[in-house]
Motif scaffolding. Sequence first.
Motif, PDB file in Angstrom:
ATOM      1  N   LYS A  35       0.827  -1.202   0.000  1.00  0.00           N
ATOM      2  CA  LYS A  35       0.000   0.000   0.000  1.00  0.00           C
ATOM      3  C   LYS A  35       0.865   1.257   0.000  1.00  0.00           C
ATOM      4  N   HIS A  69      -8.970  -1.092  -2.031  1.00  0.00           N
ATOM      5  CA  HIS A  69      -8.164  -2.303  -1.856  1.00  0.00           C
ATOM      6  C   HIS A  69      -6.670  -2.063  -2.087  1.00  0.00           C
ATOM      7  N   LYS A  72      -3.077  -3.613  -7.855  1.00  0.00           N
ATOM      8  CA  LYS A  72      -2.887  -5.022  -8.196  1.00  0.00           C
ATOM      9  C   LYS A  72      -2.166  -5.154  -9.531  1.00  0.00           C
TER      10      LYS A  72
END
Length: 254
Positions: A35, A69, A72
Amino acid sequence: MAVTSRTTPKRPSVADYLAEAIFSGQYRPGDFVPKEVDLAEQFALNRSAVRSDIRQLVDVGIIERISGHGSKVRSVEEWNILDPLVTDWMTRYASPSPEIQREILSFRLDVEPYVAMTAAKRATARDLVAIEEAFEGMERAMHAAEGDAKRLHSDHDIAFHVAIFKATRNIVWSQLSHILRPSIYLLIESSNESASDPEASLERHRELMEAIRARKPHAAFRAAQAVLAGTADALGIQPGDSVLGSDQEPPPLD
């Protein structure tokens, strides 16, 4: 009073860090990368700097942001591998995955036999000299004992293929050879490292050169296929039935 110049230290690149981790396989398609807040702490950067670096990978299709989220890694098919930034990362960091190697090889099998055939019809005397000089460089490097011989062999090998693209006398093919250079280099470097019979590989390149020099387009088409078949064998890759150049008959001459 004399003014003393100061060099501002270059800040660490989160983009390079993530690119290296992705191309080396630490993060694979479908995995989430760390993150922003964790990367900011790890590199002692503010969030905006980290976000800007991640944006570089988003813009070239390597990662995607998923609201709530994080970021990715996207599938390899989504990566813009011809973008100069991506090809630079590939050259510096990649031990290319079989998927990337197969895609690059498939493209080359589709294209390069036709490029070689066109070169055999259009090459100028200067083009032929460039092809021959690159081949002779490969030959010298192969038989040299120096530690840099393999790298030099790969450098001359890529120069050989670039010279054939230029010998088409078509500005688009010539420019495309520069765009493709890093991705082709990855295959050449890997196959030269793993080739079981370097002399046979050199002979296939010689036959391609001679077919172009003798103005034999069909022979050049076949010789280019043979060179790439040797690359596939050295890498242990089966390019698949959909590849045009792997079993395609050369088109009739005009």
